[in-house]
Design a protein around this motif. Structure first.
Motif, PDB file in Angstrom:
ATOM      1  N   GLY A 221      15.412 -11.083   6.107  1.00 28.58           N
ATOM      2  CA  GLY A 221      15.756 -10.693   4.745  1.00 28.58           C
ATOM      3  C   GLY A 221      14.529 -10.419   3.901  1.00 28.58           C
ATOM      4  O   GLY A 221      13.422 -10.908   4.180  1.00 28.58           O
ATOM      5  N   GLN A 222      14.735  -9.626   2.826  1.00 30.68           N
ATOM      6  CA  GLN A 222      13.590  -9.199   2.015  1.00 30.68           C
ATOM      7  C   GLN A 222      12.895 -10.357   1.320  1.00 30.68           C
ATOM      8  O   GLN A 222      11.664 -10.415   1.261  1.00 30.68           O
ATOM      9  CB  GLN A 222      14.036  -8.171   0.970  1.00 30.68           C
ATOM     10  N   ALA A 223      13.665 -11.301   0.767  1.00 33.12           N
ATOM     11  CA  ALA A 223      13.042 -12.416   0.038  1.00 33.12           C
ATOM     12  C   ALA A 223      12.124 -13.210   0.941  1.00 33.12           C
ATOM     13  O   ALA A 223      10.991 -13.557   0.552  1.00 33.12           O
ATOM     14  CB  ALA A 223      14.124 -13.313  -0.567  1.00 33.12           C
ATOM     15  N   VAL A 254       7.160  -0.762  -1.628  1.00 31.13           N
ATOM     16  CA  VAL A 254       6.462  -1.042  -2.880  1.00 31.13           C
ATOM     17  C   VAL A 254       6.080  -2.522  -2.963  1.00 31.13           C
ATOM     18  O   VAL A 254       4.959  -2.878  -3.345  1.00 31.13           O
ATOM     19  CB  VAL A 254       7.332  -0.620  -4.079  1.00 31.13           C
ATOM     20  N   GLY A 255       7.000  -3.412  -2.581  1.00 28.52           N
ATOM     21  CA  GLY A 255       6.707  -4.835  -2.599  1.00 28.52           C
ATOM     22  C   GLY A 255       5.606  -5.216  -1.638  1.00 28.52           C
ATOM     23  O   GLY A 255       4.806  -6.123  -1.917  1.00 28.52           O
ATOM     24  N   ALA A 256       5.543  -4.544  -0.487  1.00 28.33           N
ATOM     25  CA  ALA A 256       4.495  -4.829   0.488  1.00 28.33           C
ATOM     26  C   ALA A 256       3.128  -4.388  -0.022  1.00 28.33           C
ATOM     27  O   ALA A 256       2.133  -5.114   0.101  1.00 28.33           O
ATOM     28  CB  ALA A 256       4.818  -4.146   1.812  1.00 28.33           C
ATOM     29  N   ASP A 356       1.194  -2.212 -11.974  1.00 23.76           N
ATOM     30  CA  ASP A 356       2.318  -3.000 -12.493  1.00 23.76           C
ATOM     31  C   ASP A 356       3.243  -2.135 -13.348  1.00 23.76           C
ATOM     32  O   ASP A 356       4.473  -2.235 -13.245  1.00 23.76           O
ATOM     33  CB  ASP A 356       1.815  -4.190 -13.312  1.00 23.76           C
ATOM     34  N   ALA A 357       2.668  -1.277 -14.189  1.00 19.89           N
ATOM     35  CA  ALA A 357       3.489  -0.406 -15.034  1.00 19.89           C
ATOM     36  C   ALA A 357       4.250   0.601 -14.181  1.00 19.89           C
ATOM     37  O   ALA A 357       5.433   0.887 -14.429  1.00 19.89           O
ATOM     38  CB  ALA A 357       2.617   0.308 -16.057  1.00 19.89           C
ATOM     39  N   TRP A 358       3.576   1.146 -13.160  1.00 19.00           N
ATOM     40  CA  TRP A 358       4.250   2.088 -12.277  1.00 19.00           C
ATOM     41  C   TRP A 358       5.396   1.401 -11.545  1.00 19.00           C
ATOM     42  O   TRP A 358       6.503   1.951 -11.443  1.00 19.00           O
ATOM     43  CB  TRP A 358       3.263   2.666 -11.255  1.00 19.00           C
ATOM     44  N   GLU A 359       5.162   0.202 -11.040  1.00 16.09           N
ATOM     45  CA  GLU A 359       6.210  -0.519 -10.315  1.00 16.09           C
ATOM     46  C   GLU A 359       7.413  -0.795 -11.213  1.00 16.09           C
ATOM     47  O   GLU A 359       8.568  -0.632 -10.788  1.00 16.09           O
ATOM     48  CB  GLU A 359       5.657  -1.835  -9.763  1.00 16.09           C
ATOM     49  N   ALA A 360       7.165  -1.193 -12.450  1.00 15.02           N
ATOM     50  CA  ALA A 360       8.268  -1.464 -13.377  1.00 15.02           C
ATOM     51  C   ALA A 360       9.097  -0.204 -13.602  1.00 15.02           C
ATOM     52  O   ALA A 360      10.341  -0.247 -13.619  1.00 15.02           O
ATOM     53  CB  ALA A 360       7.731  -2.003 -14.690  1.00 15.02           C
TER      54      ALA A 360
END
Length: 374
Positions: A221-223, A254-256, A356-360
């Motif tokens: 799972g992702q978490a 993106v999380g990776a 961080d702004a791009w990810e949001a």
């Protein structure tokens, strides 16, 4: 020339840089389309390049079975065979051997298994994996490892990890001195921090040109995957590429990257294209749904891929429902184009210190969902 890695910017744990090879540079973070059997399904090589891909992944297991590594070598190597002159990374075959658990026999020496193609028996060892990848001529070679499916007990994960570390040492010895080619080690250890650290220490002591975080996206799972990525990349050398194997969905990628990963691969954008699943900046679309059958709009009005520039949702719905080959071609091109757009956007955001702004904004747009039906 040796394969080298240069970091050019950091923003938090996220990194951007370049892997330099004899066949061209690979901009990182990099997504590698999967060319399992010496082809990215439904795509021409020049089309894959036009999506923005710098490097492809080839599959040791499938190519050794058909058409055979020796045959590919006689025909000039994998690059010439598939008409892709840019870098190629080949996996070791370890993941496929895991998925064939019912057809395999595992030992310290290696794995014997039955071919899913014709039932013939084969043996894959660290030495044979290195030989196959040498015959293929790939630029980046992966160590042979055992990748246990999760969930699994800590004892089972520890056993597999320590066997993989012994195989990593044998892979390094068998790889030898090959200027212009790189060998990556593969960290294992499941979701256990201590085992991950032990694995990383063993790999660093052996010494590799790059390091993969293996054994994730295999059912945890992702978490749980993100929990591991919060610490695992930090166990690896900062001056070497870090490769997360077999990942994934856009938000996985993106999380990776946010957690320090430089390279990824996944069959998802191409496989999804063939089954009518489309990735856009507003989330996922199922083109087979009836809501698209009279819709003259593109999949994504801001996308510049051929599917979005030249065809309507109504047409794409029609050719998918009619099982026309052009459906797989257009939807795969779109998905791969979108994935490479994400990578380019992240590279720019990291370089400009605004990740961080791009990810949001990325998550906010996806949360809005698809445009309203007509």
């Amino acid at each position: 020339m040796t394969v080298s890695f240069e970091l050019t910017a950091r923003d938090g744990a996220a990194r951007t840089g370049v892997i330099r090879t004899t066949r061209g540079d690979v901009r990182t973070p990099a997504f590698m389309p999967v060319g399992t059997a010496a082809t990215v399904k439904a795509m021409m090589p020049n089309s894959v390049r036009q999506t923005g891909a710098d490097i492809l992944l080839g599959n040791t297991y499938h190519l050794m079975l058909r058409p055979g590594a020796e045959r590919i070598a006689r025909l000039g190597g994998l690059h010439r065979f598939m008409n892709w002159e840019r870098p190629i990374l080949t996996d070791s075959g370890g993941f496929q051997v895991m998925s064939l658990a019912g057809l395999r026999k595992l030992s310290e020496h290696g794995v014997t298994f039955k071919s899913h193609v014709d039932g013939s028996r084969h043996e894959l060892t660290p030495e044979r994996s290195m030989e196959i990848q040498r015959l293929l001529g790939s630029d980046i070679v992966m160590c042979f490892d055992e990748c246990p499916a999760l969930p699994a007990s800590d004892d089972e994960v520890a056993r597999a990890m320590r066997l993989s570390m012994r195989w990593a040492a044998r892979s390094k010895e068998a790889f030898g001195d090959r200027p212009g080619h790189a060998l990556f080690g593969i960290m294992q250890g499941g979701v256990n921090r201590d085992l991950r650290e032990e694995s990383a220490e063993a790999l660093v002591n052996i010494g590799f040109d790059g390091y993969a975080v293996g054994g994730l996206a295999v059912g945890e799972g992702q978490a749980a995957m993100f929990d591991v990525l919060d610490y695992a990349p930090g166990f690896l050398p900062e001056d070497k590429p870090r490769y997360l194997m077999g990942v994934g969905k856009p938000d996985d990628i993106v999380g990776a990257v946010k957690r320090g990963i430089d390279m990824m691969d996944c069959v998802l954008p191409s496989r999804s294209g063939r089954t009518g699943q489309v990735f856009t900046r507003r989330g996922q679309i199922n083109i087979k749904n009836a809501r698209h059958q009279d819709d003259p709009r593109p999949l994504d009005e801001d996308c510049t891929c051929p599917a979005c520039r030249n065809y309507s949702r109504a047409y794409l719905h029609h050719v998918f429902r009619s099982q026309e080959i052009i459906s797989s071609m257009l939807l795969t091109w779109h998905n791969l184009h979108y994935y490479q757009e994400i990578m380019e956007a992240m590279r720019q955001a990291i370089a400009e210190g605004r990740f961080d702004a791009w990810e949001a904004a990325f998550h906010e747009m996806r949360a809005e969902g698809d445009i309203a039906p007509l």
